[in-house]
Design a protein around this motif. Structure first.
Motif, PDB file in Angstrom:
ATOM      1  N   GLU A  15       0.826  -1.208   0.000  1.00  0.00           N
ATOM      2  CA  GLU A  15       0.000   0.000   0.000  1.00  0.00           C
ATOM      3  C   GLU A  15       0.859   1.257   0.000  1.00  0.00           C
ATOM      4  OE1 GLU A  15      -2.849   2.387   3.122  1.00  0.00           O
ATOM      5  OE2 GLU A  15      -3.208   0.236   2.902  1.00  0.00           O
ATOM      6  N   VAL A  16       1.905   1.260   0.815  1.00  0.00           N
ATOM      7  CA  VAL A  16       2.781   2.434   0.883  1.00  0.00           C
ATOM      8  C   VAL A  16       3.422   2.714  -0.470  1.00  0.00           C
ATOM      9  CG1 VAL A  16       4.886   3.389   1.886  1.00  0.00           C
ATOM     10  CG2 VAL A  16       3.274   2.141   3.331  1.00  0.00           C
ATOM     11  N   ILE A  17       3.954   1.686  -1.105  1.00  0.00           N
ATOM     12  CA  ILE A  17       4.614   1.859  -2.404  1.00  0.00           C
ATOM     13  C   ILE A  17       3.636   2.467  -3.401  1.00  0.00           C
ATOM     14  CG2 ILE A  17       5.823   0.706  -4.279  1.00  0.00           C
ATOM     15  CD1 ILE A  17       7.307   0.620  -1.560  1.00  0.00           C
ATOM     16  N   LEU A  18       2.410   1.956  -3.420  1.00  0.00           N
ATOM     17  CA  LEU A  18       1.400   2.460  -4.351  1.00  0.00           C
ATOM     18  C   LEU A  18       1.000   3.900  -4.024  1.00  0.00           C
ATOM     19  CD1 LEU A  18      -0.491   1.792  -6.732  1.00  0.00           C
ATOM     20  CD2 LEU A  18      -2.164   0.986  -5.041  1.00  0.00           C
ATOM     21  N   HIS A  19       0.718   4.184  -2.760  1.00  0.00           N
ATOM     22  CA  HIS A  19       0.305   5.531  -2.370  1.00  0.00           C
ATOM     23  C   HIS A  19       1.417   6.550  -2.599  1.00  0.00           C
ATOM     24  CE1 HIS A  19      -3.256   4.312   0.470  1.00  0.00           C
ATOM     25  NE2 HIS A  19      -3.425   3.926  -0.780  1.00  0.00           N
ATOM     26  N   ALA A  20       2.654   6.128  -2.439  1.00  0.00           N
ATOM     27  CA  ALA A  20       3.785   7.053  -2.592  1.00  0.00           C
ATOM     28  C   ALA A  20       3.937   7.555  -4.025  1.00  0.00           C
ATOM     29  CB  ALA A  20       5.078   6.383  -2.133  1.00  0.00           C
ATOM     30  N   VAL A  21       3.359   6.830  -4.994  1.00  0.00           N
ATOM     31  CA  VAL A  21       3.442   7.265  -6.397  1.00  0.00           C
ATOM     32  C   VAL A  21       2.073   7.713  -6.921  1.00  0.00           C
ATOM     33  CG1 VAL A  21       5.482   5.889  -6.925  1.00  0.00           C
ATOM     34  CG2 VAL A  21       3.210   4.865  -7.228  1.00  0.00           C
ATOM     35  N   GLY A  22       1.155   8.012  -6.007  1.00  0.00           N
ATOM     36  CA  GLY A  22      -0.119   8.587  -6.399  1.00  0.00           C
ATOM     37  C   GLY A  22      -1.257   7.620  -6.621  1.00  0.00           C
ATOM     38  N   GLY A  23      -1.060   6.338  -6.301  1.00  0.00           N
ATOM     39  CA  GLY A  23      -2.120   5.355  -6.444  1.00  0.00           C
ATOM     40  C   GLY A  23      -3.021   5.317  -5.222  1.00  0.00           C
ATOM     41  N   LYS A  24      -3.924   4.351  -5.197  1.00  0.00           N
ATOM     42  CA  LYS A  24      -4.872   4.248  -4.084  1.00  0.00           C
ATOM     43  C   LYS A  24      -5.221   2.801  -3.827  1.00  0.00           C
ATOM     44  CE  LYS A  24      -9.204   6.301  -2.402  1.00  0.00           C
ATOM     45  NZ  LYS A  24     -10.269   7.301  -2.702  1.00  0.00           N
ATOM     46  N   LEU A  25      -5.236   2.422  -2.540  1.00  0.00           N
ATOM     47  CA  LEU A  25      -5.631   1.078  -2.109  1.00  0.00           C
ATOM     48  C   LEU A  25      -6.628   1.206  -0.974  1.00  0.00           C
ATOM     49  CD1 LEU A  25      -3.405  -2.034  -1.599  1.00  0.00           C
ATOM     50  CD2 LEU A  25      -5.021  -1.365   0.179  1.00  0.00           C
ATOM     51  N   THR A  26      -7.762   0.521  -1.112  1.00  0.00           N
ATOM     52  CA  THR A  26      -8.812   0.541  -0.095  1.00  0.00           C
ATOM     53  C   THR A  26      -9.426  -0.855   0.001  1.00  0.00           C
ATOM     54  OG1 THR A  26     -10.632   1.004  -1.629  1.00  0.00           O
ATOM     55  CG2 THR A  26      -9.396   2.911  -0.781  1.00  0.00           C
ATOM     56  N   ASP A  27     -10.458  -0.974   0.844  1.00  0.00           N
ATOM     57  CA  ASP A  27     -11.259  -2.187   0.761  1.00  0.00           C
ATOM     58  C   ASP A  27     -12.273  -2.007  -0.374  1.00  0.00           C
ATOM     59  OD1 ASP A  27     -13.474  -0.762   1.729  1.00  0.00           O
ATOM     60  OD2 ASP A  27     -13.403  -1.636   3.733  1.00  0.00           O
ATOM     61  N   ILE A  28     -13.114  -2.990  -0.606  1.00  0.00           N
ATOM     62  CA  ILE A  28     -14.066  -2.954  -1.718  1.00  0.00           C
ATOM     63  C   ILE A  28     -15.074  -1.818  -1.564  1.00  0.00           C
ATOM     64  CG2 ILE A  28     -16.049  -4.238  -2.654  1.00  0.00           C
ATOM     65  CD1 ILE A  28     -13.383  -5.088  -3.855  1.00  0.00           C
ATOM     66  N   HIS A  29     -15.309  -1.370  -0.331  1.00  0.00           N
ATOM     67  CA  HIS A  29     -16.254  -0.277  -0.075  1.00  0.00           C
ATOM     68  C   HIS A  29     -15.612   1.097  -0.234  1.00  0.00           C
ATOM     69  CE1 HIS A  29     -19.346  -3.000   1.638  1.00  0.00           C
ATOM     70  NE2 HIS A  29     -18.291  -3.691   2.047  1.00  0.00           N
ATOM     71  N   GLY A  30     -14.297   1.144  -0.419  1.00  0.00           N
ATOM     72  CA  GLY A  30     -13.617   2.434  -0.514  1.00  0.00           C
ATOM     73  C   GLY A  30     -13.056   2.921   0.794  1.00  0.00           C
TER      74      GLY A  30
END
Length: 302
Positions: free
Chosen positions: A246-261
């Protein structure tokens, strides 16, 4: 001098070296040919010799250098004395040269929760070592080691790579790339599919579906332009699977959540299961989130 570095940057620099050590352990165990597989809770819940040695190495190395940390992982913490050759005392100097984001400069050891995980499958592409660092319930730094990265190159190619990131600083160790515009490529579970997963993936109207092992591996597919979205509509994934990726993704502008957001929480009291699944993208998160069927959402309770 080491004393001038913040707790967070020393911790990330140590986690980098520890993850590299873990990668060496994995390659050694697999090269020896005796995986030492045992059942944990069922025939599908297995533990290898690599799992056990990596767990001892990560936990003991971190605890020795940072005794006030909270460490949470896939395996129970080691109770016996650990062989000295499993201990990694080093720190990756290049990380110590980086500035600590100001919002994390005053973090203390006792404020930090560490998650760790080794996924060691039959497919070498899927093998990853994950070390995630959380503060106040949020994933803020992470390290991913791929012991067999580059294994399909020339016979004498150097194996392995380590990716790391800190929120507010960036992510390093790879070349960021996006899927071509207009393409919808889904990455999802290789071995834990069910009707909910299938229904959710189908609702994305994908051009292609990639089925691979490991949350870390799937996030790497997103940041290297091989997939558009990681969709896992099932409660099978755990906090130690997602914290570092999650950190790697968020650090480059991505987003990770559960299915509900909902954002995932990583404090030590939270349940380990990501019971409402995972949805992650590098770009266009809203497009994929809007296509999650209501039937899937109602079946997965946060």
């Amino acid at each position: 001098m080491a004393a001038t570095h913040t707790v967070l940057m020393r911790l990330v620099a140590s986690a980098y070296s520890i993850a590299q050590k873990a990668g060496v352990i994995v390659r050694r165990v697999i090269a020896e040919g005796d995986l030492g597989i045992v059942e944990k809770t069922s025939a599908t819940d297995l533990q290898t010799k690599a799992d056990r040695l990596v767990q001892m190495s990560i936990c003991s190395s971190l605890a020795r250098k940072f005794p006030k940390l909270t460490i949470i992982g896939e395996e129970d913490l080691p109770s016996e004395e650990v062989d000295q050759e499993l201990i990694e005392d080093g720190q990756w100097e290049e990380i110590l040269k980086q500035p600590c984001p100001s919002q994390y400069s005053a973090i203390k050891e006792e404020d930090v929760c560490i998650t760790y995980f080794l996924i060691c499958l039959c497919l070498l592409d899927n093998v990853t070592v994950l070390i995630g660092i959380a503060y106040e319930g949020k994933a803020i730094a992470g390290v991913i080691n791929q012991p067999y990265y580059n294994y399909q190159a020339a016979p004498n190619a150097v194996l392995g790579r380590t990716i790391w990131g800190v929120l507010g600083l960036g992510a390093f160790g790879f070349q960021l790339k996006e899927v071509p515009a207009g393409k919808h490529i889904i990455t999802t579970t290789r071995s834990h599919s069910n009707k909910l997963v299938t229904d959710c993936v189908t609702a994305m109207n994908p051009d292609d579906v990639l089925r691979v092992g490991g949350a870390g591996n799937k996030i790497i597919q997103l940041i290297e332009g091989k997939a558009s979205a990681y969709v896992f509509a099932s409660p099978g994934c755990k906090k130690w699977d997602t914290c570092a990726p999650e950190v790697i993704l968020h650090a480059v502008g991505g987003k990770l959540t559960d299915i509900h957001g909902n954002a995932l929480q990583y404090n030590k009291e939270v349940k380990h299961m990501n019971s409402a699944g995972v949805l992650a993208t590098l770009r266009n998160y809203d497009y994929y989130a809007s296509r999650v069927p209501d039937s899937v959402k109602s079946a997965l309770v946060p």
